[in-house]
Design a protein around this motif. Structure first.
Motif, short mmCIF file in Angstrom:
data_model
loop_
_atom_site.label_atom_id
_atom_site.label_comp_id
_atom_site.label_asym_id
_atom_site.label_seq_id
_atom_site.Cartn_x
_atom_site.Cartn_y
_atom_site.Cartn_z
N GLY A 27 48.46 4.16 22.54
CA GLY A 27 47.11 4.07 23.11
C GLY A 27 46.03 3.98 22.04
O GLY A 27 45.04 3.27 22.21
N VAL A 28 46.24 4.69 20.95
CA VAL A 28 45.29 4.65 19.83
C VAL A 28 45.18 3.22 19.30
O VAL A 28 44.09 2.69 19.12
CB VAL A 28 45.75 5.58 18.68
N HIS A 29 46.33 2.62 19.09
CA HIS A 29 46.34 1.29 18.49
C HIS A 29 45.84 0.23 19.47
O HIS A 29 45.17 -0.72 19.07
CB HIS A 29 47.74 1.00 17.95
N GLU A 30 46.12 0.42 20.74
CA GLU A 30 45.59 -0.49 21.76
C GLU A 30 44.06 -0.46 21.78
O GLU A 30 43.41 -1.49 21.92
CB GLU A 30 46.13 -0.12 23.15
N TYR A 31 43.53 0.73 21.61
CA TYR A 31 42.07 0.90 21.59
C TYR A 31 41.47 0.16 20.39
O TYR A 31 40.49 -0.57 20.52
CB TYR A 31 41.74 2.39 21.53
N VAL A 32 42.09 0.34 19.24
CA VAL A 32 41.59 -0.30 18.01
C VAL A 32 41.69 -1.83 18.13
O VAL A 32 40.77 -2.56 17.75
CB VAL A 32 42.37 0.22 16.77
N VAL A 33 42.81 -2.30 18.67
CA VAL A 33 43.04 -3.74 18.88
C VAL A 33 41.92 -4.36 19.72
O VAL A 33 41.40 -5.42 19.40
CB VAL A 33 44.43 -3.94 19.54
N LYS A 34 41.58 -3.67 20.78
CA LYS A 34 40.52 -4.17 21.67
C LYS A 34 39.19 -4.25 20.94
O LYS A 34 38.44 -5.21 21.08
CB LYS A 34 40.39 -3.25 22.89
N LYS A 35 38.92 -3.21 20.14
CA LYS A 35 37.65 -3.16 19.41
C LYS A 35 37.54 -4.31 18.41
O LYS A 35 36.47 -4.87 18.20
CB LYS A 35 37.50 -1.82 18.67
N PHE A 36 38.67 -4.65 17.77
CA PHE A 36 38.62 -5.68 16.73
C PHE A 36 39.06 -7.05 17.23
O PHE A 36 39.15 -8.00 16.45
CB PHE A 36 39.45 -5.25 15.51
N LYS A 37 39.40 -7.12 18.54
CA LYS A 37 39.79 -8.39 19.16
C LYS A 37 40.92 -9.10 18.41
O LYS A 37 40.81 -10.27 18.06
CB LYS A 37 38.58 -9.32 19.31
#
Ligand SMILES: [Mg+2]
Length: 214
Positions: A32-42
């Motif tokens: 979930g942490v990495h999914e969040y970061v991925v979304k932020k950085f597209k």
């Protein structure tokens, strides 16, 4: 049976709980942490995981400093170190919660005369987000993989030996609580008593745990 003198706690999956089940637990603290970061950085998740793979692995055993890992990742994701750090801290705090019930029990055990210790694998950003000083200052020692004085991770037997050395105790005088089988196995081989953590309810019913309360 020797009397138990210390309880050694894991952090991720024990004293802090993921809000979402993790697919790559052990390798990454929480997807979930990495999914969040991925979304932020597209960026795409696979690309992201490839991009952080080496840096993360180096950071978790303290081979690179916090400044360096933040700089590398910021460059990868075309952002500033400051923004990158902020987003990770937010991501960890959003995806994890402190296991308040277990903290309470740990502090009660301390009052009963037991030593309480921490043995945790973290990289700098998860440590900063998930291990606030107010929760951890009562534990001693606090052994975290990325710290300069540690620089190794579970299940390396040396990290358990370091913990025992700091506690000045024999393996059979300690209970180690962790949510990963392979971490438990390594501790067991050294003669440490172990509990594989699944939930508070499961732990509180455990014979070894119940034996602590006299
Ligand atoms: Mg864990």
């Amino acid at each position: 049976m020797k009397k138990i003198k210390a309880i050694i706690f894991d952090v991720g999956g024990v004293l802090t709980l993921g809000k979402k089940p993790s697919l790559r637990e052990g390798r990454y603290h929480n997807l979930g942490v990495h999914e969040y970061v991925v979304k932020k950085f597209k960026v795409l998740l696979d690309q992201y995981l490839d991009a952080i793979d080496t840096s993360y692995a180096q950071a978790i055993v303290g081979e690179i400093s916090k400044e360096k890992v933040v700089k590398i990742l910021a460059k990868n994701f075309k952002t500033t170190p400051r923004k990158l750090e902020k987003i990770y801290i937010k991501a960890y705090r959003k995806n994890f919660k402190q296991n308040k019930q277990l903290f309470k029990q740990a502090f009660k055990l301390k009052q009963l005369g037991y030593k309480i210790a921490i043995l945790s694998d973290q990289w700098h950003l998860s440590k900063e987000a998930l291990m606030p000083n107010k929760n951890y200052k009562k534990f001693s020692p606090v052994i975290v993989s990325c710290d300069f004085a540690v620089k190794m991770r579970k299940p390396n037997p040396k990290i358990y030996k370091l913990t025992l050395k700091k506690l000045k105790l024999k393996p059979s005088e300690c209970i180690f609580i962790d949510n990963q089988k392979w971490n438990i196995e390594s501790a067991k081989k050294l003669g440490i008593k172990t509990i594989l953590f699944k939930s508070n309810n499961q732990l509180f019913k455990n014979k070894l745990w119940r034996g602590l309360w006299g």
